[in-house]
Design an enzyme around this catalytic site. Structure first.
Site, PDB file in Angstrom:
ATOM      1  N   CYS A 135       0.843  -1.204   0.000  1.00 10.93           N
ATOM      2  CA  CYS A 135       0.000   0.000   0.000  1.00 10.93           C
ATOM      3  C   CYS A 135       0.876   1.250   0.000  1.00 10.93           C
ATOM      4  O   CYS A 135       1.431   1.622   1.037  1.00 10.93           O
ATOM      5  CB  CYS A 135      -0.918  -0.014   1.224  1.00 10.93           C
ATOM      6  SG  CYS A 135      -1.994   1.434   1.339  1.00 10.93           S
ATOM      7  N   CYS A 138      -0.393   4.077   2.213  1.00 11.82           N
ATOM      8  CA  CYS A 138      -0.187   3.809   3.644  1.00 11.82           C
ATOM      9  C   CYS A 138       1.262   4.061   4.054  1.00 11.82           C
ATOM     10  O   CYS A 138       1.529   4.657   5.098  1.00 11.82           O
ATOM     11  CB  CYS A 138      -0.524   2.351   3.980  1.00 11.82           C
ATOM     12  SG  CYS A 138      -2.139   1.778   3.460  1.00 11.82           S
ATOM     13  N   ASP A 139       2.205   3.582   3.245  1.00  8.71           N
ATOM     14  CA  ASP A 139       3.602   3.493   3.676  1.00  8.71           C
ATOM     15  C   ASP A 139       4.581   4.369   2.897  1.00  8.71           C
ATOM     16  O   ASP A 139       5.754   4.430   3.244  1.00  8.71           O
ATOM     17  CB  ASP A 139       4.072   2.032   3.584  1.00  8.71           C
ATOM     18  CG  ASP A 139       3.246   1.108   4.464  1.00  8.71           C
ATOM     19  OD1 ASP A 139       2.751   1.571   5.501  1.00  8.71           O
ATOM     20  OD2 ASP A 139       3.090  -0.076   4.108  1.00  8.71           O
TER      21      ASP A 139
END
Length: 306
Positions: A135, A138-139
């Site tokens: 992701c 997300c990261d």
């Protein structure tokens, strides 16, 4: 047999948020979870930096906080794997067939989530959360000014590469074919970025590193040439598989995702879908939790009607 007001299938962020809201609504509720540890995919996330109010919290810690909240309110859990659901029509009890037991409820929330397809190469699982991610939104922020690679050629892979290019010094895109499957508009944007390098006709063979990713071994499928890229992050975008097999033929789906709107109502009255198993544009922890709240509100309306 005890007939519950509501059975929630799944105990990721969507299922646990639904459990919290159901307890507050005083619904007689059971949560059925396949694994003994609640939390879903978030448990495998090294660090969560986009959940409001909890920047930098570990994924496991966040999952445990969700579960503790549900426990504090008295949520009841059963460990079982749901095989199928039997429905006799609107207003009737729904029968949930598990491997161990059969359960009945007036309403159901399907919150079984989804899982990222794996490459299945050495180093992938060992370095998950330590440079291997599924992701970018997300990261990605953890890889500012670093070198990363995206493996895949569809819309998600290209969107991930465009997103990463804003903050990474360099982004490799590795695709097994000589052209992308992504939308033309996305491709044009990707090809316009100076810090993106396309590596065509190639597959990942091994993700390298001890405690953190430091390289990616790739092979050209046409020439057989092998080389190792020096980098700090590998983002895998080769697809997502919804955990919906037990509900095939029960509710309307599209490519395995359960079709349900923001009210989480499926094509079957009394059955609702929440979280990553639902067809929607954004799959994040916060949207899964929001689905859980919306689904319980819809359940309340359904139960009052019936």
């Amino acid at each position: 047999m005890n007939i519950y007001d509501l059975i929630i299938i799944g105990s990721g962020p969507a299922g646990l948020a639904a459990a919290i809201y159901a307890q507050r609504a005083k619904l007689n509720t059971l949560v059925i979870e396949k694994a003994m540890v609640s939390g879903g995919q978030v448990l495998n996330t090294y660090e969560v930096d986009n959940y409001p109010g909890l920047p930098g919290i570990g994924g496991y810690d966040l999952g445990m906080k969700f579960r503790e909240h549900a426990d504090k309110l008295g949520a009841v859990f059963a460990e079982d794997e749901v095989v199928r659901i039997e429905d006799e029509g609107e207003g009737s009890a729904k029968r949930v067939i598990g491997q161990d037991k059969t359960y009945e409820a007036r309403a159901l929330i399907l919150a079984t989530g989804a899982h990222h397809r794996l490459l299945g190469v050495p180093g992938e699982q060992e370095l998950s959360g330590a440079g291997v991610s599924y992701c970018a939104t997300c990261d990605g922020a953890f890889f500012r000014n670093k070198v990363t690679a995206v493996v895949g050629g569809g819309d998600v892979a290209v969107e991930d590469a465009i997103f990463l290019a804003r903050m990474c010094s360099k982004v490799y895109v590795i695709h097994r074919r000589d052209q992308l499957r992504a939308a033309r508009s996305l491709q044009e944007k990707l090809f316009s970025l100076d810090n993106v390098e396309m590596i065509w006709d190639s597959v990942a063979e091994e993700i390298c590193g001890e405690e953190q990713v430091n390289g990616l071994k790739i092979a050209n499928v046409k020439t057989g040439e092998k080389k190792t890229l020096s980098l700090q992050g590998v983002f895998i975008a080769v697809g997502i598989t919804p955990e919906s097999q037990a509900f095939e033929g029960l509710v309307d789906m599209e490519q395995g995702y359960i079709k349900a709107g923001e009210d989480c109502a499926t094509s079957v009255p009394g059955i609702f879908a929440a979280g990553d198993v639902r067809k929607k544009n954004l799959r994040q922890i916060i949207t899964a939790a929001a689905d859980g709240a919306n689904a319980v509100t819809s359940v309340e309306h359904y139960l009052m009607k019936h």
